[in-house]
Design an enzyme around this catalytic site. Structure first.
Site, PDB file in Angstrom:
ATOM      1  N   TYR A  15      33.367 -11.198   5.950  1.00 36.48           N
ATOM      2  CA  TYR A  15      32.961 -10.487   6.878  1.00 36.48           C
ATOM      3  C   TYR A  15      32.346 -10.740   7.386  1.00 36.48           C
ATOM      4  O   TYR A  15      31.870 -10.715   8.402  1.00 36.48           O
ATOM      5  CB  TYR A  15      32.852  -8.899   5.900  1.00 36.48           C
ATOM      6  N   HIS A  20      33.994  -7.029  13.488  1.00 34.28           N
ATOM      7  CA  HIS A  20      33.537  -5.478  13.163  1.00 34.28           C
ATOM      8  C   HIS A  20      31.494  -5.733  12.920  1.00 34.28           C
ATOM      9  O   HIS A  20      31.278  -4.695  12.780  1.00 34.28           O
ATOM     10  CB  HIS A  20      33.647  -5.272  11.655  1.00 34.28           C
ATOM     11  N   ASN A  80      31.756   2.822   6.477  1.00 31.91           N
ATOM     12  CA  ASN A  80      32.010   3.859   6.756  1.00 31.91           C
ATOM     13  C   ASN A  80      30.995   4.698   5.735  1.00 31.91           C
ATOM     14  O   ASN A  80      31.262   6.303   5.610  1.00 31.91           O
ATOM     15  CB  ASN A  80      33.386   4.043   6.013  1.00 31.91           C
ATOM     16  N   ASP A 105      29.722  -2.602  17.027  1.00 33.34           N
ATOM     17  CA  ASP A 105      30.886  -3.473  17.609  1.00 33.34           C
ATOM     18  C   ASP A 105      31.677  -2.065  18.136  1.00 33.34           C
ATOM     19  O   ASP A 105      31.674  -0.962  17.921  1.00 33.34           O
ATOM     20  CB  ASP A 105      31.849  -3.762  16.897  1.00 33.34           C
ATOM     21  N   ASN A 126      34.290   4.275  12.388  1.00 33.48           N
ATOM     22  CA  ASN A 126      33.312   4.971  10.723  1.00 33.48           C
ATOM     23  C   ASN A 126      32.134   4.811  10.732  1.00 33.48           C
ATOM     24  O   ASN A 126      31.390   5.500  10.135  1.00 33.48           O
ATOM     25  CB  ASN A 126      34.217   4.243   9.735  1.00 33.48           C
TER      26      ASN A 126
END
Length: 204
Positions: A15, A20, A80, A105, A126
Site C-alpha cells: 500500500y 490512500h 477504516n 487524502d 473511512n
C-alpha cells in the site's frame, strides 16, 4: 493549538505508494522528519518532538500557547479503524479532539491542491468516519491532500492504486509545500492559515 498529528494510511508494503497513503508520504516530507524517532505504540507508529526543535518557516513565530511537546502518529490499524489508534493516543495524553490534526487524502480536491479545515462533513472517507465514531464528534482539524476523482465509479480501486509517474512528479512538487503549511499550523496555530488554505493550488 495542535498537540497531536495523525497521518492516515494503510500499513503494508503493497500500500506504500497508494493514493490512500498520501498522508504517510507527507510524513516523510516534513522538514523535521529526520528528527522523529518512531516506535510501535497506540496501534501504530508514534513519535514525539519537543516544540522548540521545530524549524521556523519564514514569517512564522511560535505562539506562546504552543504545547511543550508535540505528538505524531501513523495508525497501523488500516484506514477504516484509524480512529482506534488515534483515540488510544489522545486518551493517554489527554488531548481533546479540537487539538488533533488529521492528515488524509481527499477525493474532492484535484491533485496539486491541499486544504485545511476544522470539523464539517466526512466526505465518505473511512478514516474520518472511524475518527467520528471513536470520538463522538467531527470537531477535529483536517489537512486534506488532493488526489482527485477517477473517471470511473470504482472509488475503492482508485484510492488503493498507485500514483502514475506523472502524478508522482506533481505530488513531489506538492508535498513539501503542504509540509511547510503543517509546520506553520503547529507553530502559529491552524487558525492563522485560514482562509488562505481553504483550497490552495500548489502545483500543476
Amino acid at each position: 493549538m495542535i498537540e497531536l498529528v495523525a497521518f492516515l494510511g494503510n500499513h503494508g508494503r503493497e500500500y506504500a505508494k497508494n493514493r490512500h497513503n498520501a498522508a504517510w508520504m507527507l510524513a516523510e516530507a516534513l522538514p523535521f522528519a529526520s528528527t522523529l524517532s518512531w516506535q510501535k505504540k497506540y496501534k501504530g507508529r508514534y513519535a514525539a518532538l519537543d516544540s522548540v526543535r521545530l524549524p521556523l518557516p519564514a514569517g512564522s513565530i511560535a505562539a506562546p500557547e504552543m504545547p511543550a511537546r508535540l505528538h505524531f502518529l501513523m495508525p497501523e490499524t488500516f484506514m477504516n479503524l484509524s480512529g482506534d489508534s488515534v483515540h488510544e493516543a489522545a486518551s493517554f495524553f489527554r488531548i481533546p479532539p479540537d487539538r488533533i490534526l488529521i492528515v488524509h487524502d481527499e477525493l474532492e480536491l484535484p491533485l496539486g491542491f491541499a486544504s485545511l479545515k476544522f470539523s464539517g462533513g466526512l466526505g465518505g472517507h473511512n478514516g474520518l468516519r472511524s475518527m467520528k465514531a471513536r470520538f463522538g464528534t467531527a470537531d477535529f482539524w483536517r489537512l486534506r491532500i488532493g488526489i482527485g476523482r477517477p473517471d470511473h465509479s470504482d472509488i475503492s480501486a482508485w484510492v488503493l492504486s498507485d500514483f502514475s509517474l506523472n502524478e508522482s512528479i506533481l505530488l513531489d512538487l506538492t508535498l513539501p509545500k503542504v509540509a511547510e503549511a503543517l509546520t506553520r499550523a503547529l507553530l502559529d496555530g491552524p487558525e492563522k492559515l485560514l482562509p488562505e488554505w481553504n483550497k490552495k493550488k500548489l502545483a500543476e
